[in-house]
Design a protein around this motif. Sequence first.
Motif, PDB file in Angstrom:
ATOM      1  N   UNK A  62       0.804  -1.218   0.000  1.00  0.00           N
ATOM      2  CA  UNK A  62       0.000   0.000   0.000  1.00  0.00           C
ATOM      3  C   UNK A  62       0.839   1.270   0.000  1.00  0.00           C
ATOM      4  N   UNK A  63       2.156   1.136   0.081  1.00  0.00           N
ATOM      5  CA  UNK A  63       3.021   2.293   0.313  1.00  0.00           C
ATOM      6  C   UNK A  63       3.181   3.213  -0.888  1.00  0.00           C
ATOM      7  N   UNK A  64       3.139   2.650  -2.083  1.00  0.00           N
ATOM      8  CA  UNK A  64       3.371   3.465  -3.262  1.00  0.00           C
ATOM      9  C   UNK A  64       4.837   3.749  -3.540  1.00  0.00           C
ATOM     10  N   UNK A  65       5.719   3.189  -2.742  1.00  0.00           N
ATOM     11  CA  UNK A  65       7.160   3.384  -2.957  1.00  0.00           C
ATOM     12  C   UNK A  65       7.582   2.687  -4.249  1.00  0.00           C
ATOM     13  N   UNK A  66       8.379   3.360  -5.046  1.00  0.00           N
ATOM     14  CA  UNK A  66       8.781   2.801  -6.337  1.00  0.00           C
ATOM     15  C   UNK A  66       9.975   1.856  -6.219  1.00  0.00           C
ATOM     16  N   UNK A  67      10.904   2.172  -5.327  1.00  0.00           N
ATOM     17  CA  UNK A  67      12.100   1.343  -5.174  1.00  0.00           C
ATOM     18  C   UNK A  67      11.893   0.336  -4.055  1.00  0.00           C
ATOM     19  N   UNK A  68      11.345  -0.802  -4.392  1.00  0.00           N
ATOM     20  CA  UNK A  68      11.063  -1.848  -3.407  1.00  0.00           C
ATOM     21  C   UNK A  68      11.913  -3.075  -3.715  1.00  0.00           C
ATOM     22  N   UNK A  69      12.652  -3.530  -2.725  1.00  0.00           N
ATOM     23  CA  UNK A  69      13.490  -4.716  -2.883  1.00  0.00           C
ATOM     24  C   UNK A  69      12.926  -5.836  -2.011  1.00  0.00           C
ATOM     25  N   UNK A  70      12.444  -6.878  -2.654  1.00  0.00           N
ATOM     26  CA  UNK A  70      11.971  -8.075  -1.952  1.00  0.00           C
ATOM     27  C   UNK A  70      13.103  -9.095  -1.956  1.00  0.00           C
ATOM     28  N   UNK A  71      13.706  -9.299  -0.795  1.00  0.00           N
ATOM     29  CA  UNK A  71      14.853 -10.206  -0.705  1.00  0.00           C
ATOM     30  C   UNK A  71      14.507 -11.624  -1.133  1.00  0.00           C
ATOM     31  N   UNK A  72      13.232 -11.992  -1.041  1.00  0.00           N
ATOM     32  CA  UNK A  72      12.825 -13.345  -1.427  1.00  0.00           C
ATOM     33  C   UNK A  72      12.991 -13.594  -2.923  1.00  0.00           C
ATOM     34  N   UNK A  73      13.123 -12.520  -3.705  1.00  0.00           N
ATOM     35  CA  UNK A  73      13.321 -12.685  -5.149  1.00  0.00           C
ATOM     36  C   UNK A  73      14.794 -12.734  -5.529  1.00  0.00           C
ATOM     37  N   UNK A  74      15.668 -12.518  -4.560  1.00  0.00           N
ATOM     38  CA  UNK A  74      17.098 -12.410  -4.851  1.00  0.00           C
ATOM     39  C   UNK A  74      17.871 -13.699  -4.610  1.00  0.00           C
ATOM     40  N   UNK A  75      17.192 -14.694  -4.075  1.00  0.00           N
ATOM     41  CA  UNK A  75      17.801 -16.006  -3.874  1.00  0.00           C
ATOM     42  C   UNK A  75      16.672 -17.037  -3.940  1.00  0.00           C
ATOM     43  N   UNK A  76      17.005 -18.294  -4.007  1.00  0.00           N
ATOM     44  CA  UNK A  76      15.987 -19.321  -4.121  1.00  0.00           C
ATOM     45  C   UNK A  76      15.542 -19.787  -2.742  1.00  0.00           C
ATOM     46  N   UNK A  77      14.240 -19.687  -2.489  1.00  0.00           N
ATOM     47  CA  UNK A  77      13.684 -20.193  -1.241  1.00  0.00           C
ATOM     48  C   UNK A  77      13.352 -21.673  -1.397  1.00  0.00           C
TER      49      UNK A  77
END
Length: 329
Positions: free
Chosen positions: A108-123
């Motif tokens: 809901x934040x509207x922030x454009x620069x969002x980094x989801x760490x779950x996408x940066x390595x394999x869970x």
Amino acid sequence: MNVRRLIPATALAGTVALGAAALTACSGPADAAGGKDGKLDVTASFYPMQFLAEQIGKDHVKVDTLTKPGVEPHDLEITPKQTAQLGEADVVLYLKNLQPAVDKAVAQSGVKNIVDAATLTKLEVHSAAGHEGHDHAAEGEDHSHDHDHGHDHGGSGEDPHVWLDPTKYAEIAKGVGAALEKADPDHAADYKKNTEDLLTKLTALDTEFKDGLKNTASKTFITTHSAFGYLAERYGLDQEGISGVDPESEPSPARMKELQAVAKKDNVSTVFFETLASDKTAKTLARDTGLKTDVLDPLEGMTDKSQGADYFEVMRSNLKNLQKALGTK
């Protein structure tokens, strides 16, 4: 060989994810460094994300964290004030499906620069019991792995505790570094250098764990919080979690009996508990099995009780405690 409690994940539509290769979630330079002091305003969801931002951003960033010291991150509730502050951040670092309240606020934040760490390595997906051949259904046990400790994250069963594996944490660090470079290109060279320095330290830590756990009398450890599956898998260990119960509640008689058998069979000496939760469960199991207790810190937050001042110090304390419990040769 390793194990972990199943940790379901809740899909939240509308959340912007940042991929490791294509950092498409980042906006252009015009949105960067919006703070009055000229620093990049970074909001981190909890300590492992905060640590990366501080190590990579250093003097060029101002880092705030949503999870204050001493707060159990899974149970975090976001205040309206925090939601408003989140919307003003230049960059948000979080790990989707670890903290449901954060997921909702980020979406809901509207922030454009969002980094989801779950996408940066394999869970990965793991169970709470580390030994193949344990037929829990036949034993009449309920191992549905609904983590009463706040780990009810939906249905995917992916374990989010990736930061406890230095190699996976390094993969996340690379993505965070790339995101900061794109969000604040004026200082890209510094972010790149700081990322490389951090990766060197994480590689050294990985080597310490590999060498330190190579020759042990036992490969099995028991923990009240099944957060150490990635660590166990990386270094050839078996994690036995007390499943289906909150860390502060009594283990079920069936699980207690099973763990007593595991402890005897695999020469287990220690039941581990964590710093942000009560040691009641560990002490109960230890008393009934004749085992010792010690701390294995999942590094979800830092307190004055933490066995170290930062990620590296606490991880090295974890290594020493594992070596002692497993009987390093």
